[in-house]
Scaffold this motif. Structure first.
Motif, mmCIF file in Angstrom:
data_model
loop_
_atom_site.group_PDB
_atom_site.id
_atom_site.type_symbol
_atom_site.label_atom_id
_atom_site.label_comp_id
_atom_site.label_asym_id
_atom_site.label_seq_id
_atom_site.Cartn_x
_atom_site.Cartn_y
_atom_site.Cartn_z
ATOM 1 N N GLY A 65 0.826 -7.071 -3.975
ATOM 2 C CA GLY A 65 -0.330 -7.135 -4.859
ATOM 3 C C GLY A 65 -0.273 -6.002 -5.867
ATOM 4 O O GLY A 65 0.773 -5.718 -6.430
ATOM 5 N N GLY A 66 -1.401 -5.359 -6.073
ATOM 6 C CA GLY A 66 -1.462 -4.253 -7.018
ATOM 7 C C GLY A 66 -2.821 -4.177 -7.666
ATOM 8 O O GLY A 66 -3.797 -4.741 -7.175
ATOM 9 N N CYS A 95 -4.341 -7.513 -9.723
ATOM 10 C CA CYS A 95 -4.557 -8.767 -8.974
ATOM 11 C C CYS A 95 -5.958 -9.312 -9.158
ATOM 12 O O CYS A 95 -6.167 -10.520 -9.073
ATOM 13 N N HIS A 135 -8.288 -1.274 -4.021
ATOM 14 C CA HIS A 135 -8.400 -2.274 -5.077
ATOM 15 C C HIS A 135 -9.783 -2.889 -4.873
ATOM 16 O O HIS A 135 -9.934 -3.982 -4.333
ATOM 17 N N ASP A 165 -11.128 -6.452 -5.609
ATOM 18 C CA ASP A 165 -10.608 -7.509 -4.733
ATOM 19 C C ASP A 165 -11.170 -7.422 -3.322
ATOM 20 O O ASP A 165 -10.834 -8.271 -2.493
ATOM 21 N N ASN A 175 -10.043 -5.197 -1.417
ATOM 22 C CA ASN A 175 -8.834 -4.775 -0.687
ATOM 23 C C ASN A 175 -8.865 -3.255 -0.536
ATOM 24 O O ASN A 175 -8.651 -2.519 -1.491
ATOM 25 N N GLU A 185 -2.251 -7.004 1.278
ATOM 26 C CA GLU A 185 -1.066 -7.041 0.422
ATOM 27 C C GLU A 185 0.150 -6.327 0.986
ATOM 28 O O GLU A 185 1.240 -6.474 0.450
ATOM 29 N N HIS A 186 -0.006 -5.573 2.079
ATOM 30 C CA HIS A 186 1.139 -4.803 2.578
ATOM 31 C C HIS A 186 2.023 -5.604 3.519
ATOM 32 O O HIS A 186 3.185 -5.245 3.721
#
Lengths: 459, 459
Positions: A152-153, A156, A373, A376, A378, A417-418
């Motif tokens: 991700g990042g 996203c 993030h 999101d 996240n 995402e990891h």
């Protein structure tokens, strides 16, 4: 030792000596990814492949010798997906780092898996194009690794994740065949989406040897805004309010006091002032829409109790704001051993989740830095312990589990995402349940019938 | 007959009588989808399920009685994916048509599979939200059917396809278990992406009983432009030039003379004038960016030889322009029996592909109408034959195969958005090759071990 020597000798029979590393000192940097708390073993050898043919030769050898193969890119993963297994062969794709093609008309690029994310971004920017997925590891992580974890990042929240930008893959399968999955065209529904299945499969279904990515036009430089908050709950409320107002930022990141301090000590950016929590948002809509979004976000920040909000005056200031988030992980690593969480919760649950993380930090007497993030949902709570303090490490791992409990209770996921790797295997079983886990294993067995591809990881 | 009577009787044991249709007259409308040239057989019964529990009971029954189950939505498919098999049970999801939840904060909706695409769009529009995937069948086709085929549409050129908007699925698997795949959160990488695998699997891996879709904010009404061209080659060149200039329209559709005439006879829209080919483009970027895009597209049209270009003066005129494309398929169906192609080629190959289609029409003495999601390179040549003219039908099928040949030679795919179903099975084997087909079958066998789910379709 004879068995090992025999195996190594047979590996040299199928691969050029320059591709095979077996000196323990040289292998040391290939033993694990950034999840060094997770277990890892000593490999038989590391193969630094230079071609699809070498990867294929290795897989044929591995099938014959019933030896696990662990693929790795740059080793920036945070879940242990690339950690070596005792007696395995680690196959590093870092030498396969050519950008083979950029097609501005079709807006795609074809790259080898070892191409570094930022290098791809630079190469396509020369054509006015953009590869959106931007994990914080982008200066170091490879496209192959990004594909393996479906990275991700920051962008996203508007632009989606790695899978959304992959058109086609060349893969060496668990039976040693070289296949092409996906397509070059904009659309296509010929058969099951095996390409999408391989993205995020963490090396358990095949070894990716070529990646065709979809590109977008380079966006507007955009408008970057910052908000200072007294506490996590206020910042969490602001995140929720931004979503509730229907805003679509291109990034909405959270950095807390511990992280801000670490970044300031490390990079002297002067971002954050006396704030306990900072939110950094960005709008990249062209023209007045971007400016309007940025203004609306500043208003949402103020409405949720921000003590200060501002828009970056220029791109230099904007870069400094984003760097405060981007550098948090390396900055925090300097403070001690770090265990990284990666839960993702519904946006409505962000405020309560941030409060629970603070409570868990207190309960387990653990320093938890928060970067997120946030847009999101996240969250990356980072458990930081003094190096060598085993009791603190144990408490941190309990905190890690407690955060997973809280995320699942909030309707969230154990990894945003990891990836599952080694750290999230138990969490995965809880999240998915036995029926879906059985389906995952059935698919794994169908595509890796010899069970040689990164066994014991993820699935 | 006794076997059939026994089987039917046992089906009645597990399902309420009101859910089971076995009267041949009543079953007649469930025999095939819009690919009526493709083979279909007489089912044992049609089950009009009202709940996940009924679908599950049917699958358990089907496993016990080794009977194929063919799922269907509205039957608007064009590849025969929903065509009945002799002795099967067709399970229609049309009664499961509730919108269960709309969550504006998380931007998602939870719907039953029988909800009609346009009904979902209307329901979420009340919250200022938008479900982008817009197959031309949107007034009739269901979300479940859209998921089964990974349906595309007009907005894909900017917004992607159905898979890009699915967050989670509830599925009854081939072993009769009810599982949830995917998640409600914005991101998540817990395990293999089985949800993505189920999207586009054409009922071969499970029966979807609930769909969680991701939504976007309603876009700007946008700017719609039209261009008239003398021939397909000129229009193809315009499509290529639009891509080369880095424009990102929200739609770029092509309609040829045959289709324009049919639409005008059908709906009297007055679109197209004396043009042989019309391109219709739309930009929905907010503010001046949309106007700039529309102006640039008109310029690109003129540069490629358009005899006339204009921007719609108001939304009514814009709707009429888009309707000229949207109504083409039903309008053409009035002219005779229609066989629909669905190849997708790289954008650079659009001009040559359109020329080859014209040559194929001449070679096989077949009327071919062209409509296309031209901006995606997704072409829909439509072979039209007089009803009952079997020789013409045979020539049309040869033309169909010749177009597939040409698309594969151009680096394209045999199906851009309609699915493999029955029509594209041979083309799929050619496109994917034996190794990837074997992988597809291995995955199918892993997830449908009894082989009861839509056997003989797609994979």
């Amino acid at each position: 030792m004879t068995v090992t020597a025999d195996a190594l000798s047979s590996l040299h029979d199928v691969l050029d000596a320059s591709a095979v590393v077996s000196d323990p000192d040289l292998m040391a940097s290939y033993l694990h990814d950034e999840a060094e708390w997770a277990p890892y073993g000593t490999p038989l050898a590391v193969v630094r492949a230079r071609s699809t043919a070498e990867v294929q030769a290795l897989v044929h050898w591995a099938i014959e010798h019933d030896t696990p193969v662990v693929p790795r890119g740059a080793g920036t993963g945070l879940s242990g997906g690339a950690n070596s297994l005792a007696g395995c062969v680690v196959v590093s794709l870092d030498r396969m780092n050519a950008v083979r093609e950029i097609d501005p008309l079709e807006r795609l690029a074809v790259v080898e898996p070892g191409v570094i994310n930022d290098d791809l971004r630079k190469a396509v920017a020369e054509h006015g194009l953009w590869y959106p997925p931007d994990p914080a590891s982008s200066p170091w992580s490879t496209i192959g690794g990004n594909v393996a974890t479906n990275a991700g990042g920051m962008c996203c929240v508007k632009y989606g994740v790695t899978r959304d930008y992959i058109r086609a893959l060349e893969v060496v399968t668990g039976t040693g065949e070289v296949v092409r999955l996906g397509r070059r065209t904009a659309k296509g529904v010929t058969g099951l989406d095996l390409m999408g299945l391989y993205v995020g499969s963490e090396g358990t279904l095949g070894i990716v040897t070529e990646v065709t990515v979809r590109l977008l036009p380079l966006p507007d430089p955009g408008h970057t805004v910052i908000g200072y908050f007294d506490d996590l709950a206020g910042a969490g409320q602001a995140v929720r309010d931004v979503a509730a107002q229907g805003l679509t930022p291109a990034a909405l990141e959270l950095v807390d006091r511990v992280s801000l301090q670490a970044v300031d000590d490390y990079a002297h950016l002067g971002i954050g002032g006396e704030a306990n929590v900072v939110l950094i948002g960005r709008f990249d809509d062209a023209g007045e829409a971007g400016a309007a979004g940025a203004a609306a976000m500043q208003k949402a920040f103020s409405g949720a109790g921000a003590t200060f909000t501002a828009e970056a005056a220029d791109s230099e200031e904007a870069d400094a704001m984003m760097a405060a988030r981007r550098l948090a992980y390396p900055a925090l690593e300097r403070l001690g051993d770090v265990l990284t969480e990666d839960v993702c919760v519904p946006k409505a649950a962000v405020p309560q989740m941030l409060e629970q993380i603070a409570a868990i930090a207190a309960r387990y007497d653990t320093t938890i830095a928060n970067i997120a993030h946030a847009g999101d949902g996240n969250l990356h709570p980072l458990m930081i312990t003094e190096r060598g303090d085993e009791a603190a490490k144990a408490r941190a791992q309990d905190a890690f589990t407690a955060i997973i409990d809280a995320a699942l209770a909030a309707g969230g996921t154990v990894t945003g995402e990891h990836g599952v790797g080694l750290w999230k295997r138990a969490g995965m079983e809880r999240e998915l349940g036995p029926q879906v886990v059985a389906m995952q294993r059935a698919v794994k067995a169908a595509l890796d019938p010899h069970g040689i591809l990164n066994p014991g990881k993820a699935i």
